[in-house]
Write a protein that holds these residues in place. Structure first.
Motif, PDB file in Angstrom:
ATOM      1  N   LYS A   1      41.746 -16.912   9.789  1.00  0.00           N
ATOM      2  CA  LYS A   1      41.858 -15.477  10.075  1.00  0.00           C
ATOM      3  C   LYS A   1      42.955 -14.838   9.232  1.00  0.00           C
ATOM      4  CE  LYS A   1      42.238 -12.231  13.909  1.00  0.00           C
ATOM      5  NZ  LYS A   1      42.311 -12.109  15.380  1.00  0.00           N
ATOM      6  N   GLU A   2      44.075 -15.521   9.124  1.00  0.00           N
ATOM      7  CA  GLU A   2      45.206 -15.018   8.332  1.00  0.00           C
ATOM      8  C   GLU A   2      44.791 -14.790   6.878  1.00  0.00           C
ATOM      9  OE1 GLU A   2      49.261 -17.024   6.553  1.00  0.00           O
ATOM     10  OE2 GLU A   2      48.694 -17.561   8.606  1.00  0.00           O
ATOM     11  N   ARG A   3      44.134 -15.772   6.296  1.00  0.00           N
ATOM     12  CA  ARG A   3      43.724 -15.667   4.899  1.00  0.00           C
ATOM     13  C   ARG A   3      42.596 -14.645   4.721  1.00  0.00           C
ATOM     14  NH1 ARG A   3      45.097 -15.496  -0.260  1.00  0.00           N
ATOM     15  NH2 ARG A   3      43.690 -16.609  -1.638  1.00  0.00           N
ATOM     16  N   ARG A   4      41.680 -14.601   5.671  1.00  0.00           N
ATOM     17  CA  ARG A   4      40.583 -13.635   5.610  1.00  0.00           C
ATOM     18  C   ARG A   4      41.145 -12.215   5.612  1.00  0.00           C
ATOM     19  NH1 ARG A   4      38.002 -10.641   9.283  1.00  0.00           N
ATOM     20  NH2 ARG A   4      38.799 -11.706  11.138  1.00  0.00           N
ATOM     21  N   LYS A   5      42.105 -11.951   6.482  1.00  0.00           N
ATOM     22  CA  LYS A   5      42.698 -10.608   6.555  1.00  0.00           C
ATOM     23  C   LYS A   5      43.513 -10.303   5.298  1.00  0.00           C
ATOM     24  CE  LYS A   5      42.520  -9.864  11.429  1.00  0.00           C
ATOM     25  NZ  LYS A   5      42.226  -8.530  11.808  1.00  0.00           N
TER      26      LYS A   5
ATOM     27  N   GLY B   1      26.506 -19.438   5.131  1.00  0.00           N
ATOM     28  CA  GLY B   1      25.114 -19.609   5.538  1.00  0.00           C
ATOM     29  C   GLY B   1      24.969 -19.772   7.039  1.00  0.00           C
ATOM     30  N   VAL B   2      25.859 -19.114   7.810  1.00  0.00           N
ATOM     31  CA  VAL B   2      25.778 -19.154   9.270  1.00  0.00           C
ATOM     32  C   VAL B   2      25.748 -17.722   9.786  1.00  0.00           C
ATOM     33  CG1 VAL B   2      27.022 -21.356   9.412  1.00  0.00           C
ATOM     34  CG2 VAL B   2      28.315 -19.213   9.570  1.00  0.00           C
ATOM     35  N   ASN B   3      25.495 -17.557  11.094  1.00  0.00           N
ATOM     36  CA  ASN B   3      25.532 -16.199  11.644  1.00  0.00           C
ATOM     37  C   ASN B   3      26.978 -15.823  11.984  1.00  0.00           C
ATOM     38  OD1 ASN B   3      26.060 -17.240  14.282  1.00  0.00           O
ATOM     39  ND2 ASN B   3      23.872 -17.604  14.545  1.00  0.00           N
ATOM     40  N   ILE B   4      27.189 -14.532  12.219  1.00  0.00           N
ATOM     41  CA  ILE B   4      28.548 -14.038  12.452  1.00  0.00           C
ATOM     42  C   ILE B   4      29.169 -14.669  13.697  1.00  0.00           C
ATOM     43  CG2 ILE B   4      29.911 -11.982  13.041  1.00  0.00           C
ATOM     44  CD1 ILE B   4      28.219 -10.379  11.135  1.00  0.00           C
ATOM     45  N   SER B   5      28.366 -14.882  14.721  1.00  0.00           N
ATOM     46  CA  SER B   5      28.938 -15.463  15.946  1.00  0.00           C
ATOM     47  C   SER B   5      29.464 -16.873  15.699  1.00  0.00           C
ATOM     48  CB  SER B   5      27.922 -15.448  17.090  1.00  0.00           C
ATOM     49  OG  SER B   5      26.837 -16.297  16.806  1.00  0.00           O
ATOM     50  N   THR B   6      28.811 -17.622  14.821  1.00  0.00           N
ATOM     51  CA  THR B   6      29.312 -18.963  14.478  1.00  0.00           C
ATOM     52  C   THR B   6      30.621 -18.842  13.717  1.00  0.00           C
ATOM     53  OG1 THR B   6      27.071 -19.873  14.418  1.00  0.00           O
ATOM     54  CG2 THR B   6      28.776 -21.124  13.258  1.00  0.00           C
ATOM     55  N   ALA B   7      30.686 -17.902  12.773  1.00  0.00           N
ATOM     56  CA  ALA B   7      31.926 -17.683  12.023  1.00  0.00           C
ATOM     57  C   ALA B   7      33.053 -17.272  12.969  1.00  0.00           C
ATOM     58  CB  ALA B   7      31.717 -16.623  10.942  1.00  0.00           C
ATOM     59  N   GLN B   8      32.722 -16.425  13.963  1.00  0.00           N
ATOM     60  CA  GLN B   8      33.733 -16.017  14.952  1.00  0.00           C
ATOM     61  C   GLN B   8      34.249 -17.225  15.734  1.00  0.00           C
ATOM     62  OE1 GLN B   8      31.314 -13.142  17.068  1.00  0.00           O
ATOM     63  NE2 GLN B   8      32.524 -11.415  16.290  1.00  0.00           N
ATOM     64  N   ARG B   9      33.350 -18.119  16.101  1.00  0.00           N
ATOM     65  CA  ARG B   9      33.762 -19.298  16.877  1.00  0.00           C
ATOM     66  C   ARG B   9      34.574 -20.264  16.021  1.00  0.00           C
ATOM     67  NH1 ARG B   9      28.402 -21.144  19.789  1.00  0.00           N
ATOM     68  NH2 ARG B   9      27.626 -20.525  17.774  1.00  0.00           N
ATOM     69  N   TYR B  10      34.247 -20.362  14.715  1.00  0.00           N
ATOM     70  CA  TYR B  10      35.090 -21.165  13.814  1.00  0.00           C
ATOM     71  C   TYR B  10      36.504 -20.584  13.785  1.00  0.00           C
ATOM     72  CZ  TYR B  10      31.252 -23.876  11.664  1.00  0.00           C
ATOM     73  OH  TYR B  10      30.215 -24.740  11.424  1.00  0.00           O
ATOM     74  N   GLU B  11      36.568 -19.258  13.667  1.00  0.00           N
ATOM     75  CA  GLU B  11      37.868 -18.611  13.563  1.00  0.00           C
ATOM     76  C   GLU B  11      38.658 -18.704  14.868  1.00  0.00           C
ATOM     77  OE1 GLU B  11      38.568 -15.117  10.845  1.00  0.00           O
ATOM     78  OE2 GLU B  11      38.769 -14.107  12.779  1.00  0.00           O
ATOM     79  N   ALA B  12      37.954 -18.680  15.985  1.00  0.00           N
ATOM     80  CA  ALA B  12      38.623 -18.790  17.288  1.00  0.00           C
ATOM     81  C   ALA B  12      38.950 -20.249  17.628  1.00  0.00           C
ATOM     82  CB  ALA B  12      37.737 -18.188  18.375  1.00  0.00           C
TER      83      ALA B  12
END
Length: 200
Positions: A15-19, A33-44
């Motif tokens: 999250k830090e690097r993404r921002k 190649g994943v959906n946004i909810s999967t990316a959110q769960r990776y980040e969380a």
């Protein structure tokens, strides 16, 4: 079994690097190649983001290292400083992927030469643009401008600035004309393009 603390660290750094790069989760999801909810769960840190394939993918997308994401080092080791650099790299990669190899040889060569000329002209433009910015954007030329007949240093700077980058304006105009010519006479267009490339 996943290490919850490690997953949380990876998610926090992700999250830090993404921002820092001004990216949204949609960008990350698309690249992975994943959906946004999967990316959110990776980040969380809610799902295992420490698997090698996931971690390597995140490190590549975020232009850092798996070691940094895991919190093993404070060294980012990145070749990318900001979002604009990332956009440029993405655009270059997209352009390279779009280079046509399925066209007839003459047409494919024409398309590749257009890209090559644009890149070469961009390099020339940056050099001239840098010179123009350093020499013709302040009022230090005031007395010289008046001596040679300009009404002000602003007028002198504007004329000289444009003169410094005129080759780019002319090249883009020539490229436009060459592209228009291609529909009528591909051989003439290719010859003109070759001649322009030899000047760069």
């Amino acid at each position: 079994m996943r290490d919850k603390q490690l997953c949380a660290t990876i998610g926090k750094r992700m999250k830090e690097r993404r921002k820092e790069l001004n990216l949204n989760l949609g960008y990350i999801a698309d690249k992975m190649g994943v959906n946004i909810s999967t990316a959110q769960r990776y980040e969380a840190g809610l799902i295992d983001n420490s698997k090698k394939i996931v971690l390597d993918s995140l490190a590549e997308i975020l232009h850092t290292t798996p070691e940094w994401l895991r919190g093993e080092t404070s060294e980012l080791n990145s070749d990318i400083e900001d979002y604009m650099e990332l956009k440029l790299i993405d655009s270059f990669n997209t352009a390279l992927k779009s280079v046509p190899n399925d066209l007839e040889e003459n047409a494919s060569l024409f398309s590749k030469n257009i890209l090559l000329l644009l890149l070469k002209e961009y390099t020339d433009f940056n050099q001239s643009f840098g010179i123009a910015l350093s020499k013709y954007t302040d009022n230090e030329n005031n007395s010289f401008a008046e001596t040679i007949g300009f009404s002000s240093s602003n007028e002198f700077n504007e004329v000289m600035f444009l003169r410094e980058i005129t080759h780019t304006i002319n090249t883009f105009s020539e490229i436009s004309d060459i592209i228009r010519t291609y529909s009528k006479n591909p051989d003439v267009a290719n010859n003109r393009l070759d001649a322009l490339l030899k000047l760069h």
